[in-house]
Design a protein around this motif. Structure first.
Motif, PDB file in Angstrom:
ATOM      1  N   GLY A 149       0.820  -1.209   0.000  1.00 23.09           N
ATOM      2  CA  GLY A 149       0.000   0.000   0.000  1.00 23.09           C
ATOM      3  C   GLY A 149       0.849   1.253   0.000  1.00 23.09           C
ATOM      4  O   GLY A 149       2.049   1.213  -0.271  1.00 23.09           O
ATOM      5  N   PRO A 150       0.205   2.407   0.302  1.00 16.98           N
ATOM      6  CA  PRO A 150       0.916   3.687   0.259  1.00 16.98           C
ATOM      7  C   PRO A 150       1.991   3.751   1.337  1.00 16.98           C
ATOM      8  O   PRO A 150       1.851   3.116   2.372  1.00 16.98           O
ATOM      9  N   PHE A 151       3.038   4.548   1.094  1.00 19.17           N
ATOM     10  CA  PHE A 151       3.961   4.778   2.214  1.00 19.17           C
ATOM     11  C   PHE A 151       3.278   5.721   3.189  1.00 19.17           C
ATOM     12  O   PHE A 151       2.279   6.365   2.872  1.00 19.17           O
ATOM     13  N   SER A 152       3.807   5.775   4.412  1.00 18.80           N
ATOM     14  CA  SER A 152       3.134   6.490   5.490  1.00 18.80           C
ATOM     15  C   SER A 152       4.191   7.242   6.307  1.00 18.80           C
ATOM     16  O   SER A 152       5.380   7.174   5.970  1.00 18.80           O
ATOM     17  N   PRO A 153       3.809   7.950   7.367  1.00 17.24           N
ATOM     18  CA  PRO A 153       4.832   8.647   8.144  1.00 17.24           C
ATOM     19  C   PRO A 153       6.007   7.756   8.565  1.00 17.24           C
ATOM     20  O   PRO A 153       7.142   8.208   8.614  1.00 17.24           O
ATOM     21  N   GLU A 154       5.728   6.464   8.873  1.00 13.94           N
ATOM     22  CA  GLU A 154       6.810   5.614   9.402  1.00 13.94           C
ATOM     23  C   GLU A 154       7.076   4.358   8.591  1.00 13.94           C
ATOM     24  O   GLU A 154       7.966   3.597   8.927  1.00 13.94           O
ATOM     25  N   ARG A 155       6.237   4.100   7.568  1.00 13.38           N
ATOM     26  CA  ARG A 155       6.339   2.805   6.882  1.00 13.38           C
ATOM     27  C   ARG A 155       6.510   2.993   5.387  1.00 13.38           C
ATOM     28  O   ARG A 155       5.977   3.937   4.806  1.00 13.38           O
ATOM     29  N   ALA A 156       7.227   2.032   4.781  1.00 16.66           N
ATOM     30  CA  ALA A 156       7.582   2.184   3.368  1.00 16.66           C
ATOM     31  C   ALA A 156       6.444   1.811   2.415  1.00 16.66           C
ATOM     32  O   ALA A 156       6.440   2.252   1.271  1.00 16.66           O
TER      33      ALA A 156
ATOM     34  N   MET B 217       3.169  11.095  -0.874  1.00 18.96           N
ATOM     35  CA  MET B 217       2.371  10.278   0.061  1.00 18.96           C
ATOM     36  C   MET B 217       0.873  10.433  -0.268  1.00 18.96           C
ATOM     37  O   MET B 217       0.141   9.438  -0.340  1.00 18.96           O
ATOM     38  N   ALA B 218       0.437  11.681  -0.522  1.00 18.79           N
ATOM     39  CA  ALA B 218      -0.967  11.913  -0.892  1.00 18.79           C
ATOM     40  C   ALA B 218      -1.292  11.214  -2.212  1.00 18.79           C
ATOM     41  O   ALA B 218      -2.360  10.601  -2.378  1.00 18.79           O
TER      42      ALA B 218
ATOM     43  N   LYS C  31      -4.011   6.906  -5.168  1.00 17.58           N
ATOM     44  CA  LYS C  31      -3.894   5.779  -6.104  1.00 17.58           C
ATOM     45  C   LYS C  31      -4.506   4.506  -5.501  1.00 17.58           C
ATOM     46  O   LYS C  31      -5.205   3.741  -6.167  1.00 17.58           O
ATOM     47  N   GLU C  32      -4.254   4.304  -4.204  1.00 20.44           N
ATOM     48  CA  GLU C  32      -4.805   3.129  -3.503  1.00 20.44           C
ATOM     49  C   GLU C  32      -6.341   3.225  -3.431  1.00 20.44           C
ATOM     50  O   GLU C  32      -7.041   2.230  -3.557  1.00 20.44           O
ATOM     51  N   ILE C  33      -6.843   4.440  -3.230  1.00 22.64           N
ATOM     52  CA  ILE C  33      -8.309   4.634  -3.182  1.00 22.64           C
ATOM     53  C   ILE C  33      -8.893   4.338  -4.565  1.00 22.64           C
ATOM     54  O   ILE C  33      -9.950   3.705  -4.686  1.00 22.64           O
ATOM     55  N   GLY C  34      -8.186   4.768  -5.605  1.00 26.79           N
ATOM     56  CA  GLY C  34      -8.633   4.465  -6.980  1.00 26.79           C
ATOM     57  C   GLY C  34      -8.715   2.950  -7.184  1.00 26.79           C
ATOM     58  O   GLY C  34      -9.696   2.435  -7.734  1.00 26.79           O
TER      59      GLY C  34
ATOM     60  N   SER D 176      -5.066  17.499  -1.370  1.00 24.19           N
ATOM     61  CA  SER D 176      -4.241  16.871  -2.386  1.00 24.19           C
ATOM     62  C   SER D 176      -4.767  15.461  -2.734  1.00 24.19           C
ATOM     63  O   SER D 176      -4.658  15.009  -3.877  1.00 24.19           O
ATOM     64  N   ILE D 177      -5.365  14.787  -1.752  1.00 20.02           N
ATOM     65  CA  ILE D 177      -5.981  13.471  -2.037  1.00 20.02           C
ATOM     66  C   ILE D 177      -7.317  13.672  -2.752  1.00 20.02           C
ATOM     67  O   ILE D 177      -7.563  13.079  -3.815  1.00 20.02           O
ATOM     68  N   THR D 178      -8.168  14.531  -2.181  1.00 21.42           N
ATOM     69  CA  THR D 178      -9.539  14.636  -2.723  1.00 21.42           C
ATOM     70  C   THR D 178      -9.539  15.193  -4.155  1.00 21.42           C
ATOM     71  O   THR D 178     -10.379  14.803  -4.963  1.00 21.42           O
ATOM     72  N   ASP D 179      -8.584  16.070  -4.470  1.00 22.51           N
ATOM     73  CA  ASP D 179      -8.503  16.571  -5.850  1.00 22.51           C
ATOM     74  C   ASP D 179      -8.339  15.427  -6.854  1.00 22.51           C
ATOM     75  O   ASP D 179      -8.743  15.537  -8.001  1.00 22.51           O
ATOM     76  N   ARG D 180      -7.725  14.337  -6.406  1.00 23.18           N
ATOM     77  CA  ARG D 180      -7.493  13.211  -7.334  1.00 23.18           C
ATOM     78  C   ARG D 180      -8.620  12.187  -7.327  1.00 23.18           C
ATOM     79  O   ARG D 180      -8.709  11.363  -8.239  1.00 23.18           O
TER      80      ARG D 180
END
Ligand SMILES: Nc1ncnc2c1ncn2[C@@H]1O[C@H](COP(=O)(O)OP(=O)(O)OP(=O)(O)O)[C@@H](O)[C@H]1O
Ligand SMILES: CCCC(=O)O
Length: 367
Positions: A212-219, A281-282, A287-290, A318-322
């Motif tokens: 999945g997406p990278f996050s504050p602490e995870r790749a 990150m956004a 992309k994951e939501i898509g 930045s997420i909702t625009d996509r």
């Protein structure tokens, strides 16, 4: 007639803190985050050894606050890395305790939640529960296929907060959770995007160990071939690579901080690198939501953004625009896990839902 009053002690152990709450029915009457010094926590060789220390700290805190535990009706803890199970409220039983103590599916601070709940409750002769642990597994068979026959995709995600927020949104929409198709995106230290199809999370990225997406602490997902080359280069230890994926990955790896608020300040001050990484990150979340919307063939009632990062207005935009072409987005920042645990325990105490028994015929795949 007045509803019966239940007083429930809630225990949510995190990596550096233990959050506790006392709920009278669904109303919080006391909440406290007990912070643990890193040097104390690090003095234990593994999480399970912290059991006595954390339990005593909880009991001392309640005592200092003048809270009499003999008045409790139940104790509910955040459940841990058990074997895969469906969502719901589970009675803590012997089989579960064995798995939590041995860390069957890995070490996670939430393994202590069920154990401490059981120990306190059994001394008082009252029931103990866990609700929607991180291993809730409602994946459809097709979602388990990774493309590499030796590896099956697994369901490890923020089940507690995702399900609680999904139920709350269903209520707000005047609908039943079981009727809706929702994409729930929890964005905290880890990020998970769950496909909630009529009350079941039929697909989700494994937010702990790797996709999945990278996050504050995870790749999140990384290019597999390059990762393998790195692993066999002879230059890194296994623990070091694992740490770079989980803990020191994502924002920490690129920018040296897991604090999105600090990243936003750097961006405001003109830091181009911080802007690029934060945008990426956004982008990966969108992309994951898509991808999740494709799982639902585009039949999405709402997209929910939750977790600490959902406080970031620029990040959310930045997420909702996509993704705004998919469905309406509902933002519920932060998490309310103590409340979610209390509500899970109440549903079974009131008989609105059957309590689940940690299954006898367990699947035995290790994470
Ligand atoms: N007002 C805010 N604006 C932007 N980001 C924020 C804000 N408040 C918190 N965050 C960020 O949210 C992230 C932490 O989220 P959260 O507290 O949900 O995570 P956690 O509980 O530590 O981990 P997890 O949710 O994965 O269990 C941090 O990066 C933090 O900086
Ligand atoms: C993804 C499982 C919950 C966590 O972030 O620890």
């Amino acid at each position: 007639m007045q509803d019966k009053e239940y007083r429930i002690l809630i225990i949510n152990p995190g990596s550096t803190s233990t959050k506790i709450g006392i709920f009278d029915n669904e109303f919080s009457v006391f909440e406290k985050t007990i912070r643990h010094e890193a040097k104390v926590i690090n003095s234990f060789s593994n999480i399970i050894d912290q059991y006595e220390f954390r339990k005593n700290t909880i009991l001392e805190t309640l005592d200092k606050e003048g809270i009499n535990i003999s008045k409790l009706s139940a104790v509910c803890g955040r459940g841990g890395l058990l074997r895969p199970i469906e969502g719901g409220t589970y009675a803590v039983n012997k089989t579960m305790l064995v798995d939590l103590r041995s860390g069957f599916s890995g070490q996670h601070a939430s393994n202590l939640g069920g154990i401490i709940a059981y120990e306190i409750a059994s001394g008082l002769n009252i029931p103990s529960f866990i609700v929607d642990p991180v291993v809730v597994d409602e994946l459809e068979p097709i979602a388990r296929i990774s493309g590499f026959s030796l590896i099956e995709r697994k369901s490890i995600f923020h089940a507690l907060n995702q399900k609680a927020v999904a139920r709350r949104v269903a209520k707000e929409l005047g609908r039943k959770y079981q009727e809706l198709n929702l994409i729930v995106t929890h964005m905290g230290g880890g990020i998970t995007v769950g496909v909630h199809k009529q009350g079941k999370v039929i697909d989700v990225n494994n937010g702990l160990h790797g996709d999945g997406p990278f996050s504050p602490e995870r790749a999140g997902t990384v290019p597999a071939g390059d990762l393998i080359a790195l692993c066999f280069s002879g230059e890194h230890y296994r623990e070091e690579i694992m740490k770079r994926l989980v803990g020191h990955g994502g924002l920490v790896g690129y920018l040296g901080t897991n604090d999105a608020v600090e990243v936003e300040k750097r961006i405001e001050a003109g830091d181009e690198e911080a802007k690029m990484v934060y945008d990426a990150m956004a982008y990966q979340v969108a992309k994951e939501i898509g991808a999740a919307s494709a799982v639902l063939s585009g039949k999405v009632d709402a997209i929910i953004l939750t977790g600490g990062l959902a406080y970031g207005k620029g990040f959310v935009k930045s997420i909702t625009d996509r993704i705004n072409w998919i469905a309406d987005t509902i933002v519920h920042p932060g998490e309310n896990e103590l409340q979610a645990l209390a509500e899970g325990a109440l549903r079974v105490l009131r008989g609105e839902e059957d309590v689940k028994i940690y299954p006898e015929n367990l699947k035995t795949a290790k994470i």
